[in-house]
Design a protein around this motif. Structure first.
Motif, mmCIF file in Angstrom:
data_model
loop_
_atom_site.group_PDB
_atom_site.id
_atom_site.type_symbol
_atom_site.label_atom_id
_atom_site.label_comp_id
_atom_site.label_asym_id
_atom_site.label_seq_id
_atom_site.Cartn_x
_atom_site.Cartn_y
_atom_site.Cartn_z
ATOM 1 N N GLY A 145 0.823 -1.200 0.000
ATOM 2 C CA GLY A 145 0.000 0.000 0.000
ATOM 3 C C GLY A 145 0.856 1.248 0.000
ATOM 4 O O GLY A 145 2.039 1.206 -0.351
ATOM 5 N N ILE A 146 0.227 2.343 0.376
ATOM 6 C CA ILE A 146 0.861 3.659 0.295
ATOM 7 C C ILE A 146 1.290 4.164 1.666
ATOM 8 O O ILE A 146 2.379 4.693 1.836
ATOM 9 C CB ILE A 146 -0.141 4.668 -0.327
ATOM 10 C CG1 ILE A 146 -0.494 4.249 -1.749
ATOM 11 C CG2 ILE A 146 0.421 6.084 -0.287
ATOM 12 C CD1 ILE A 146 -1.709 4.960 -2.324
ATOM 13 N N ASN A 153 3.075 -2.670 -5.219
ATOM 14 C CA ASN A 153 2.611 -1.582 -4.343
ATOM 15 C C ASN A 153 3.382 -1.520 -3.027
ATOM 16 O O ASN A 153 2.828 -1.696 -1.939
ATOM 17 C CB ASN A 153 1.108 -1.724 -4.093
ATOM 18 C CG ASN A 153 0.319 -1.310 -5.312
ATOM 19 O OD1 ASN A 153 0.415 -0.174 -5.746
ATOM 20 N ND2 ASN A 153 -0.419 -2.236 -5.892
ATOM 21 N N ARG A 154 4.658 -1.210 -3.134
ATOM 22 C CA ARG A 154 5.542 -1.278 -1.981
ATOM 23 C C ARG A 154 5.955 0.077 -1.424
ATOM 24 O O ARG A 154 6.931 0.171 -0.674
ATOM 25 C CB ARG A 154 6.775 -2.111 -2.345
ATOM 26 C CG ARG A 154 6.411 -3.578 -2.492
ATOM 27 C CD ARG A 154 7.593 -4.435 -2.886
ATOM 28 N NE ARG A 154 7.322 -5.834 -2.592
ATOM 29 C CZ ARG A 154 8.128 -6.840 -2.933
ATOM 30 N NH1 ARG A 154 9.252 -6.591 -3.576
ATOM 31 N NH2 ARG A 154 7.818 -8.078 -2.608
ATOM 32 N N LEU A 155 5.214 1.137 -1.767
ATOM 33 C CA LEU A 155 5.591 2.450 -1.221
ATOM 34 C C LEU A 155 5.554 2.441 0.305
ATOM 35 O O LEU A 155 6.454 2.972 0.958
ATOM 36 C CB LEU A 155 4.666 3.546 -1.755
ATOM 37 C CG LEU A 155 5.111 4.962 -1.391
ATOM 38 C CD1 LEU A 155 6.280 5.395 -2.264
ATOM 39 C CD2 LEU A 155 3.981 5.964 -1.525
ATOM 40 N N LEU A 202 8.673 3.577 2.565
ATOM 41 C CA LEU A 202 8.521 4.786 3.388
ATOM 42 C C LEU A 202 8.747 4.466 4.864
ATOM 43 O O LEU A 202 9.367 5.243 5.594
ATOM 44 C CB LEU A 202 7.110 5.369 3.220
ATOM 45 C CG LEU A 202 6.946 6.590 2.339
ATOM 46 C CD1 LEU A 202 5.481 7.005 2.308
ATOM 47 C CD2 LEU A 202 7.813 7.748 2.779
ATOM 48 N N THR A 223 11.476 5.034 -8.051
ATOM 49 C CA THR A 223 10.943 6.014 -7.107
ATOM 50 C C THR A 223 11.992 6.238 -6.023
ATOM 51 O O THR A 223 12.429 5.284 -5.379
ATOM 52 C CB THR A 223 9.637 5.489 -6.477
ATOM 53 O OG1 THR A 223 8.687 5.250 -7.524
ATOM 54 C CG2 THR A 223 9.051 6.502 -5.499
ATOM 55 N N ASP A 249 11.053 -0.512 -10.163
ATOM 56 C CA ASP A 249 10.032 -1.276 -10.879
ATOM 57 C C ASP A 249 10.671 -2.469 -11.575
ATOM 58 O O ASP A 249 11.882 -2.520 -11.781
ATOM 59 C CB ASP A 249 9.350 -0.402 -11.945
ATOM 60 C CG ASP A 249 8.511 0.691 -11.340
ATOM 61 O OD1 ASP A 249 8.370 0.730 -10.101
ATOM 62 O OD2 ASP A 249 7.998 1.513 -12.115
ATOM 63 N N LEU A 277 12.905 8.060 -2.467
ATOM 64 C CA LEU A 277 12.318 8.687 -1.284
ATOM 65 C C LEU A 277 13.436 9.267 -0.434
ATOM 66 O O LEU A 277 14.348 8.549 -0.018
ATOM 67 C CB LEU A 277 11.538 7.652 -0.468
ATOM 68 C CG LEU A 277 10.363 7.001 -1.189
ATOM 69 C CD1 LEU A 277 9.742 5.923 -0.310
ATOM 70 C CD2 LEU A 277 9.313 8.038 -1.561
ATOM 71 N N ILE A 325 10.223 10.598 -9.117
ATOM 72 C CA ILE A 325 9.900 9.458 -9.970
ATOM 73 C C ILE A 325 10.813 9.584 -11.183
ATOM 74 O O ILE A 325 10.771 10.605 -11.873
ATOM 75 C CB ILE A 325 8.422 9.486 -10.429
ATOM 76 C CG1 ILE A 325 7.476 9.733 -9.251
ATOM 77 C CG2 ILE A 325 8.085 8.223 -11.214
ATOM 78 C CD1 ILE A 325 7.125 8.545 -8.431
ATOM 79 N N GLY A 334 10.455 0.672 -16.787
ATOM 80 C CA GLY A 334 9.658 1.233 -15.700
ATOM 81 C C GLY A 334 10.297 2.487 -15.124
ATOM 82 O O GLY A 334 11.005 3.214 -15.820
ATOM 83 N N ALA A 335 10.050 2.709 -13.860
ATOM 84 C CA ALA A 335 10.594 3.898 -13.199
ATOM 85 C C ALA A 335 11.275 3.497 -11.898
ATOM 86 O O ALA A 335 11.106 2.380 -11.401
ATOM 87 C CB ALA A 335 9.478 4.903 -12.925
ATOM 88 N N PHE A 393 8.491 -2.732 -7.472
ATOM 89 C CA PHE A 393 7.997 -1.661 -6.608
ATOM 90 C C PHE A 393 6.588 -1.212 -6.979
ATOM 91 O O PHE A 393 5.687 -1.221 -6.144
ATOM 92 C CB PHE A 393 8.971 -0.479 -6.677
ATOM 93 C CG PHE A 393 8.752 0.542 -5.615
ATOM 94 C CD1 PHE A 393 8.981 0.221 -4.286
ATOM 95 C CD2 PHE A 393 8.306 1.812 -5.930
ATOM 96 C CE1 PHE A 393 8.776 1.157 -3.282
ATOM 97 C CE2 PHE A 393 8.115 2.752 -4.934
ATOM 98 C CZ PHE A 393 8.346 2.426 -3.610
ATOM 99 N N ASN A 394 6.390 -0.841 -8.224
ATOM 100 C CA ASN A 394 5.055 -0.426 -8.674
ATOM 101 C C ASN A 394 4.136 -1.635 -8.770
ATOM 102 O O ASN A 394 2.967 -1.570 -8.383
ATOM 103 C CB ASN A 394 5.174 0.271 -10.033
ATOM 104 C CG ASN A 394 3.892 0.898 -10.502
ATOM 105 O OD1 ASN A 394 3.191 1.550 -9.726
ATOM 106 N ND2 ASN A 394 3.564 0.703 -11.765
#
Lengths: 272, 272
Positions: B152-153, B182-184, B188, B225, B203, B227, B255, B222-223, B178-179
């Protein structure tokens, strides 16, 4: 744009809720809304237009009555002609609080958009009547309303669908079921289109109580994710092809749990 | 801490890959790794320890051979005693590139941790040998390695599990798929424990090619991210109870799609 406030009055609260708010045991969000609206003396009008279930309006009336509200109404607005009904407008004008249920936000925009009911909601809010909306009823608060998009983290060109909402507050774009449905990607896509927008991602059972100064307090069991792209140094949005991952440098993000606050006008988060 | 570099040599590239990299049609990431390692003259040693499939090592040997590498090895290290084998250390020392496959990163840390093989990987990288690892092989690059956590986020106290990794670069914590997964939230959570860490969310089919100056370039479809919590104004991590949503004010997020760059030492993102 929000309706202008009249001298001597303050805009009512605008309270987007992320969906699935607690309704029975300890309905913190709904009880706080009722309290703002006058507690037992509150007059709450439910607008269940987003829902296609027959009992959504009466169900929420019952919930508000259980919280202690003596006077509740529900307006069975199911098509555009209903939203022209002068009787419904009159009922709405008696409210100290307006509650818009969940369902499909495109029903709200297509049925209410440009009607006397929508106009009255905006005017009443400007005059001090409080507005709360859950899920679809939260999304419609935005001027630029999210109607769909891709899930996940990484934003893409074409990764979000926008439609005109009610615009009670025009600088925010609200998303709901945020953590539960992994909607960072679509909200980031939305705020990347135009960084004047602030992204407000509401978890379920979590609400932003936005006061007349555009400062909100977080209430509920989840968090609110705020995305601020105003200091962004680079975005590849204008060059990217549909579906391409975007490059976005310097997105500011706040995760706000219960009690934390955010000043929308000044783009500043607080914990006290 | 990374092994110190010896005068006159540059550290080899460190290349975490987010898993599921393209292997057949246009293996951009693997081909770029091979090119760095000397192209046809490269000597690539595969370490398939994270995987429990018998053919993971030989499969990657074949992929590298199809890209044009003449000399490839695979070290069948399946338990700690294997990782003491002087013959395997000698083979490793012939490499111009080391490739660590996916699987379970706890197999990498529990089997390789504190062995001559782990020591040799670190020394060789410090002397200029390039390291690439996908999925588990990417995670192990971190000093503080993610082994699990919530999806999740919104981050939570207790929302991530950390274990000591190999620490080829000690200021980053790497997450993969990652995307897609859903590992934000868990990344974090990790960087909230101690803001000296920079979170790198990769990703699938996406790699960070980190050079000896700790600047990486994004390669793949992909991208990445990034943090950065170094400017964080408030974190409720120390007070929150396990599972509570956290309040985090002022997280910086980038990103980065293909071609974008990030300077880990100076915490700065670039597009050119």
């Amino acid at each position: 744009m929000p309706s202008p406030t009249i001298d001597g009055t303050q805009r009512g609260y605008v309270i987007p809720i992320g969906g699935a708010e607690e309704k029975l045991d300890n309905p913190e969000i709904l009880a706080k809304f009722v309290e703002l609206c006058g507690g037992k003396e509150a007059v709450i009008t439910v607008i269940p237009t987003a829902s296609q279930l027959d009992d959504t309006g009466s169900r929420y009336q019952k919930i508000f009555e259980e919280i202690g509200v003596k006077k509740t109404y529900s307006l069975p607005i199911n098509e555009r002609s209903d939203a022209q009904d002068p009787g419904y407008v009159k009922t709405l004008e008696k409210s100290t609080g307006i509650f818009v249920t969940g369902g499909n936000q495109l029903r709200l925009s297509t049925i209410l958009g440009g009607t006397p009911i929508a106009k009255t909601i905006r005017q009443l809010n400007a005059q001090g009547v409080h507005y709360a909306g859950t899920s679809a009823g939260a999304a419609i608060v935005s001027q630029h309303m999210i109607t769909g998009g891709s899930t996940g983290i990484v934003p893409t060109e074409g990764g979000v669908n926008l439609a005109p909402g009610m615009g009670l507050i025009n600088t925010i774009v609200v998303d709901q079921h945020f953590n539960e449905r992994n909607r960072l990607a679509r909200l980031l896509s939305a705020v990347s289109y135009n960084p004047f927008l602030i992204g407000i991602g509401l978890d379920e059972d979590t609400a932003a109580f936005i006061d007349h100064d555009n400062v909100f307090t977080v209430v509920g069991s989840g968090a609110i994710t705020v995305l601020d792209t105003s200091d962004i140094e680079y975005s590849s949005m204008a060059e990217a092809r549909t579906g391409d991952a975007l490059t976005l440098l310097n997105v500011k993000m706040h995760i706000l749990a219960s009690g934390a606050r955010y000043d929308i006008s000044n783009r500043k988060a607080y914990v006290s």
